[in-house]
Enzyme design. Structure first.
Site, PDB file in Angstrom:
ATOM      1  N   ASN A 109       0.846  -1.195   0.000  1.00  0.00           N
ATOM      2  CA  ASN A 109       0.000   0.000   0.000  1.00  0.00           C
ATOM      3  C   ASN A 109       0.875   1.236   0.000  1.00  0.00           C
ATOM      4  O   ASN A 109       1.973   1.236   0.571  1.00  0.00           O
ATOM      5  CB  ASN A 109      -0.883   0.004   1.251  1.00  0.00           C
ATOM      6  CG  ASN A 109      -1.691   1.284   1.389  1.00  0.00           C
ATOM      7  OD1 ASN A 109      -2.435   1.642   0.492  1.00  0.00           O
ATOM      8  ND2 ASN A 109      -1.526   1.984   2.506  1.00  0.00           N
ATOM      9  N   HIS A 111       1.021   5.063   1.358  1.00  0.00           N
ATOM     10  CA  HIS A 111       0.354   5.905   2.358  1.00  0.00           C
ATOM     11  C   HIS A 111       0.935   7.310   2.265  1.00  0.00           C
ATOM     12  O   HIS A 111       2.174   7.471   2.211  1.00  0.00           O
ATOM     13  CB  HIS A 111       0.555   5.325   3.758  1.00  0.00           C
ATOM     14  CG  HIS A 111      -0.105   6.114   4.832  1.00  0.00           C
ATOM     15  ND1 HIS A 111      -1.475   6.141   5.010  1.00  0.00           N
ATOM     16  CD2 HIS A 111       0.414   6.933   5.776  1.00  0.00           C
ATOM     17  CE1 HIS A 111      -1.768   6.943   6.022  1.00  0.00           C
ATOM     18  NE2 HIS A 111      -0.645   7.444   6.503  1.00  0.00           N
ATOM     19  N   SER A 138       4.982   6.770   2.119  1.00  0.00           N
ATOM     20  CA  SER A 138       5.566   5.467   2.466  1.00  0.00           C
ATOM     21  C   SER A 138       4.870   4.357   1.673  1.00  0.00           C
ATOM     22  O   SER A 138       3.647   4.413   1.480  1.00  0.00           O
ATOM     23  CB  SER A 138       5.348   5.160   3.963  1.00  0.00           C
ATOM     24  OG  SER A 138       5.775   6.234   4.779  1.00  0.00           O
ATOM     25  N   ASP A 147      -2.324   0.597   8.253  1.00  0.00           N
ATOM     26  CA  ASP A 147      -1.106   1.410   8.044  1.00  0.00           C
ATOM     27  C   ASP A 147      -0.008   1.053   9.033  1.00  0.00           C
ATOM     28  O   ASP A 147       0.775   1.908   9.437  1.00  0.00           O
ATOM     29  CB  ASP A 147      -1.457   2.910   8.159  1.00  0.00           C
ATOM     30  CG  ASP A 147      -2.532   3.296   7.189  1.00  0.00           C
ATOM     31  OD1 ASP A 147      -3.290   4.241   7.489  1.00  0.00           O
ATOM     32  OD2 ASP A 147      -2.651   2.647   6.139  1.00  0.00           O
TER      33      ASP A 147
END
Ligand SMILES: Nc1nc2c(c(=O)[nH]1)N[C@@H](CN(C=O)c1ccc(C(=O)N[C@@H](CCC(=O)O)C(=O)O)cc1)CN2
Ligand SMILES: NCC(=O)N[C@@H]1O[C@H](COP(=O)([O-])[O-])[C@@H](O)[C@H]1O
Length: 235
Positions: A109, A111, A138, A147
């Protein structure tokens, strides 16, 4: 080595998805984008993906009786695409434990903050309110906790005098579009992998390669101007 089949999950405009599709248009890039899944039928990214010849699928939460059934539909679609890697890109749902644990180590992912700072939403407004001078983005492996997964790569972005949420978001987004293709490439090549809850990076030829690959400096020209501006305000 065959290219890793990557499926991108989106919820909106898909600018990070577009950056990944662009990177994968290079036949030497170690990943190919084989599908895009959106949880929203009106996501603008769907049209972009289709215009670039990438298959798309809409899987909406409201069409499923439970979160587990929704996650199962996502999993079935990923399997149907023959996914090796799953890249969340502006995807705005928390995925269930079962689905994440099945794909853990193969699901990443991006972020819009320098984790572990500013997990969750509204990261740019929170960064400005907190008065940080360095913000960024990130790429991390996805774990059941939001996260919280091990970080693969980060890019630092200066907060400029006079920034508001929109100007800061725009600067971070430019860094995201460079960072995500870099990070996906590392994962696809096996140079970044998740082991025992941590990111393990392959040994790079030398420290310079290592530093440039996982901590991406801001654009040098821009950095010079930023430093000059910062110098003007620093007594
Ligand atoms: N299990 C995980 N799922 C997701 C992760 C993760 O690390 N583990 N990362 C997020 C991406 N994300 C921030 O980068 C994020 C997306 C959405 C939300 C959120 O609160 N969304 C909804 C409510 C959640 C839901 O209904 O499923 C909201 O807008 O209120 C927070 C962070 C992607 N998923
Ligand atoms: N928690 C997830 C999240 O906030 N993701 C963020 O949504 C923005 C839009 O992405 P997009 O232009 O790629 O759709 C990007 O800044 C991305 O980092």
């Amino acid at each position: 080595m065959s290219r890793k089949r990557t499926v991108v999950l989106i919820s909106g405009r898909g600018s990070n998805m577009t950056a990944l599709i662009a990177a994968a248009s290079d036949p030497t890039y170690p990943a190919e984008i084989v599908g895009v899944i959106s949880d929203r039928a009106n996501a603008a990214g769907l049209g972009i993906a289709q215009s670039r010849g990438v298959a798309t699928k809409v899987i909406q939460r409201a069409d499923h009786p439970s979160k587990d059934a929704y996650d199962a539909a996502i999993d079935a679609a990923l399997t149907g695409f023959g996914a090796d890697i799953v890249a969340l890109a502006g995807y705005m749902r928390i995925l269930g434990r079962g689905l994440v644990e099945k794909w853990q180590g193969r699901m990443i992912n991006i972020h819009p903050a320098l984790l572990p700072a500013f997990k969750g939403l509204d990261t740019h407004a929170r960064a400005i309110r907190a008065g940080v001078r360095i913000h960024g983005c990130s790429v991390h492996f996805v774990t059941p906790e939001m996260d919280d997964g091990p970080i693969i790569a980060q890019a630092a972005v200066p907060v400029m005098v006079g920034d508001n949420e929109d100007t800061l978001a725009a600067r971070v987004l430019k860094a995201e579009h460079r960072l995500y293709p870099l990070a996906l490439g590392l994962v696809a090549e096996g140079k970044a992998r998740m082991e025992k809850g941590h990111t393990v990076l392959a040994h790079f030829a030398d420290d310079a390669d290592n530093a440039s690959s996982v901590v991406m400096a801001p654009d040098p020209l821009r950095e010079e101007r930023d430093l000059e501006q910062l110098a003007r305000i620093t007594p």
